[in-house]
Structure formats: C-alpha cells, structure tokens
Scaffold this motif. Structure first.
Motif, mmCIF file in Angstrom:
data_model
loop_
_atom_site.group_PDB
_atom_site.id
_atom_site.type_symbol
_atom_site.label_atom_id
_atom_site.label_comp_id
_atom_site.label_asym_id
_atom_site.label_seq_id
_atom_site.Cartn_x
_atom_site.Cartn_y
_atom_site.Cartn_z
ATOM 1 N N LYS A 69 38.443 31.990 38.878
ATOM 2 C CA LYS A 69 38.084 30.765 39.574
ATOM 3 C C LYS A 69 37.604 29.741 38.533
ATOM 4 O O LYS A 69 37.215 30.122 37.426
ATOM 5 C CB LYS A 69 37.026 31.037 40.654
ATOM 6 C CG LYS A 69 35.846 31.911 40.245
ATOM 7 C CD LYS A 69 34.846 31.218 39.361
ATOM 8 C CE LYS A 69 33.826 32.159 38.822
ATOM 9 N NZ LYS A 69 33.038 31.529 37.744
ATOM 10 N N LEU A 125 40.430 28.405 39.740
ATOM 11 C CA LEU A 125 41.889 28.310 39.695
ATOM 12 C C LEU A 125 42.367 27.352 38.632
ATOM 13 O O LEU A 125 43.189 27.712 37.799
ATOM 14 C CB LEU A 125 42.496 27.953 41.067
ATOM 15 C CG LEU A 125 44.037 27.964 41.144
ATOM 16 C CD1 LEU A 125 44.607 29.278 40.637
ATOM 17 C CD2 LEU A 125 44.504 27.712 42.576
ATOM 18 N N LEU A 151 42.947 34.859 43.252
ATOM 19 C CA LEU A 151 41.895 34.131 42.562
ATOM 20 C C LEU A 151 40.714 35.063 42.364
ATOM 21 O O LEU A 151 40.423 35.891 43.227
ATOM 22 C CB LEU A 151 41.478 32.910 43.386
ATOM 23 C CG LEU A 151 40.457 31.972 42.736
ATOM 24 C CD1 LEU A 151 41.086 31.230 41.561
ATOM 25 C CD2 LEU A 151 39.923 30.958 43.747
#
Length: 438
Positions: free
Chosen positions: A130, A132, A155
């Motif tokens: 994360k 992303l 993710l």
C-alpha cells in the motif's frame, strides 16, 4: 482464472533505451500455473517490509530478487543464494520474462507504479504494498491495467485477514446500529515535516541512489530521505495517510462496500505553515462524501491524521485499546480497530454478536497465491476493491495539498471547484521514466 496469452511485442529492453523516450510496456508471456505447481516469483525490494513479504511467499519458487540497497537486502540475498540478483527491476523483468509468473513489490511509494505497470503488462500477477501507487492517476492506471490483463493482484493490506476485522464487518452489515450515516477513522501521532537537510554526504557505496530515486525529480542524497524518512517527503511518500489510510479505511470500505467519493473536503483548513510543498504534515483532517449505492446510503467518511478522542466522547462511547474507527448509525455506534469491535446502542440495550458469515482467510499472501493459480480473486484485488480504496486515500491527501475541497467525478476522472487540484492528482516523472497511458 483466464491466463494471458503467450504473445509478446518488442519491449524497450534496457535502462539506456528506456531513457530515450516513452516506456510503452508489452503484452504478456507468463506461463500458467496449476494449483499444485509452484509459482516462479520475483521480489522487488527485499529489505524492511519487503523482507516480511518474502516470508509470505517463500513457499513458492523465488527465482529473482531486486533491490537498490545491497546492505538492506543482504540477508535475503544470502538466504536465497540461487535466486538471480538485480538492482534494476526493468532489466530483471525483461531478462527473466519467460521465467517469472508473479511479482511482489515492496519499494517506497514513488516506485510502486513503474514495476507494477511493467509486470502486469507482461502478464505477471502482482502483489504490491500500500498505498498501491504515489498519485491518484497512477492508481487508476494500475487498476485499468489489472482489469485489462486479467492478472491476480493483492494490495498489502495484510490486516484484512484478521478475524477481528471480519467480525466488525459482519456487525455493521447486520444492521444492529441501523443505517450508517457517518464514519470517523484516524491514525494517531504527529509524524511528518522532517528536518530539511543542509548537508549532503556522499552516497553510501551499497546504495544505487539514481535507481532509488527512480521517476522522482533528481536531488542530492541525504539520510533525511533514505532509508526511511522518504515516507514524509511528497516526492517519495504519501505521509501517514498513505502509510495507514489503506489499512484503517479498509474497515469501512469493506463493511459498507464503498467505491468512489463524489466530494472530497477538509474538516479543518490547514494554516499556511502546515501545507509544505516538500514535506507531509504532522496532522490533517479531511472528509469524503459518498453517494448512496448498494451496501450503504449517502454517508460522510472522515479521515484524520490525529486523535478521535473528542469524537468518541461526543458520541458517548469509550473506545477499546487499538480502536481507530467509529461508525455512527441511526440506532447506535460501533467502535472498531483491527482486532474487533464494540456496539453502543442509543437505547442502552445489549445486542448479541452478529452471525459469522465471512470465512476465515487461508492467509493474506496465500489468498493471492491461490488466485495466481486459478482460485478465487484475493480479497484485496486492485480491480474489485483496493483500486477505489487507494484512490480515496490519496484524494484526501490531494484536498489537503490543494488547500480545499472539490467535487470528484470518478467515472470521468475529473475534479471541479478547485483549480489547485489537478497538479496533485497527476504524476510528474523525470526524463527517462515517462509512460504512455494505457
């Protein structure tokens, strides 16, 4: 899961070629894997958080490792001595295209997009930390590519596999507190605004500083940026919002089936001294408005970098240790964290626990591995879930940096009502790292 075909266009093969123009990517060539066959996995970034992700997939064949810092990667490089070692992920993915099935990306935020993009365009399955990507535009591009290439994605919201989070989701969906109209989420602390460096020592011999900077605008090396404080510089990180937002907002996004907000705003307008062009803030208070959709009515989601203490008191609830989220419904409230929840009803009643409907995760990394081998999509798949989640997290940062709110048309990818917004939605890659939109 349908696997990409084995066709392949010519790819821009080396860093030298890549520096000459737009990086176009290529079509896939990954081999299929059966449920009983081990995946050939490449790991990009294997120190720090990357080391934990290596542990998560080490039951598969780790065939390659890439890291720009030989010192941080040293233990993993030694442990997986048969894996091929690289500093430049672009070279690795090109040279080992036919050998790699899946890629794990655990680099700083500003270097998520390029390896994820290249890997998915090559037909590789991707696990990415994360939030992303580094900007809203990058997240949207990766989401589009994941859908187009039909690859398995996940993710790095590893707390999504916690039993406590599943129980919270069941409680919210049970209707015990009625219709949820408002949610508060927060991360505490005051990390941000690191010291601006005044001295620039030589780059350590074990670090490839140029590759560490990747697509960011070039600047001299400083330990104030690398190896960790990058998180609090806008050129490299996304602050505590990017660090914790995808974890904490995972709770309401999952429980309420949230997608995209249509309005992003500030709960507290920051002073001029708080909005820094280089550094992320020590605190921020934002909110996202979601229109009524399947799973929820119109509601307001507050995301704060700061304490929710006053909010808990206002709603006459005492949070449990670790609580970071407050659901406000027409019949009561639910306070929650990663490990469980507590219901407080307006009428003082004592509700029974919600029925268990969410199956236990086989393990967060295992979900992705199973999906790579043709199983069901992982719970934090980019397309179905975490693309919109990550966009929303970064939209909150965008409103803060732009100094005010804006209306958001997610379908058109367009912000209106604030002329300062667009510069923070988009990416500004340095020469040699430009890409053509997919």
């Amino acid at each position: 899961m349908k696997r990409p075909s084995d066709s392949r266009r010519n790819f821009l093969k080396t860093s030298a070629v890549l520096s000459g123009g737009y990086w176009l990517g290529s079509t896939p060539s990954a081999r299929a894997a059966s449920p009983n066959e081990k995946l050939n996995v490449a790991c990009i970034g294997v120190g720090g958080r990357g080391s934990a992700n290596v542990s998560g997939v080490n039951g598969e064949n780790i065939v390659a490792m890439c890291d720009v810092d030989e010192a941080k990667a040293g233990k993993r490089f030694e442990q997986f001595d048969k894996a091929r070692k690289y500093q430049d992920f672009r070279v690795m993915l090109d040279q080992l295209d036919k050998q790699i099935d899946a890629v794990v990306i655990s680099t700083p935020d500003h270097t998520h997009f390029h390896p994820a993009r290249q890997a998915m365009l090559l037909g590789k399955h991707v696990y990415c930390e994360k939030p992303l990507a580094h900007t809203v535009w990058e997240v949207r591009e990766l989401t589009k590519i994941a859908k187009k290439m039909d690859v398995a994605t996940q993710l790095g919201n590893q707390r999504h596999a916690n039993e406590g989070m599943a129980r919270t989701v069941e409680a919210v969906r049970s209707g015990v507190i009625g219709e949820v109209t408002e949610v508060y989420c927060a991360v505490g602390g005051s990390r941000g605004m690191p010291d601006v460096p005044t001295e620039f020592p030589p780059v350590p011999s074990h670090l490839n500083w140029d590759l560490w900077q990747g697509p960011a605008q070039e600047r001299p090396y400083s330990p104030e940026y690398c190896p960790y404080k990058w998180r609090f510089w806008w050129d490299y990180g996304t602050g505590e919002t990017g660090n914790w937002g995808c974890h904490i907002l995972d709770i309401p996004f999952w429980a309420l089936q949230l997608k995209y907000p249509d309005r992003v705003d500030l709960d507290e307008v920051p002073g001029a001294d708080q909005i820094d062009p280089q550094r992320t803030p020590k605190s921020m208070k934002t909110r996202l408005e979601f229109p009524a959709e399947q799973g929820h009515g119109a509601l307001t989601l507050h995301w704060w970098h700061g304490s929710l203490g006053d909010v808990f008191k206002q709603h006459k609830t005492v949070p449990q240790k670790g609580d970071n989220t407050l659901f406000i419904g027409t019949k009561g409230t639910i306070t929650a964290g990663f490990n469980g929840y507590k219901v407080t009803l307006n009428d003082g009643g004592h509700p029974a626990a919600a029925e268990k409907t969410i199956p236990k995760s086989p393990g967060f990394h295992q979900e992705w591995i199973n999906a790579c081998k043709g199983g069901p999509r992982s719970t934090c798949d980019f397309v179905d879930y975490t693309g919109p989640l990550a966009e929303s997290v970064l939209l909150a940062n965008t409103a803060f940096r732009a100094g005010g709110g804006f209306d958001w048309d997610a379908k058109a990818f367009k912000a209106t009502g604030n002329d300062n917004v667009e510069q923070y939605l988009m990416s500004h890659f340095r020469k040699g790292w430009e890409v053509a939109p997919v």
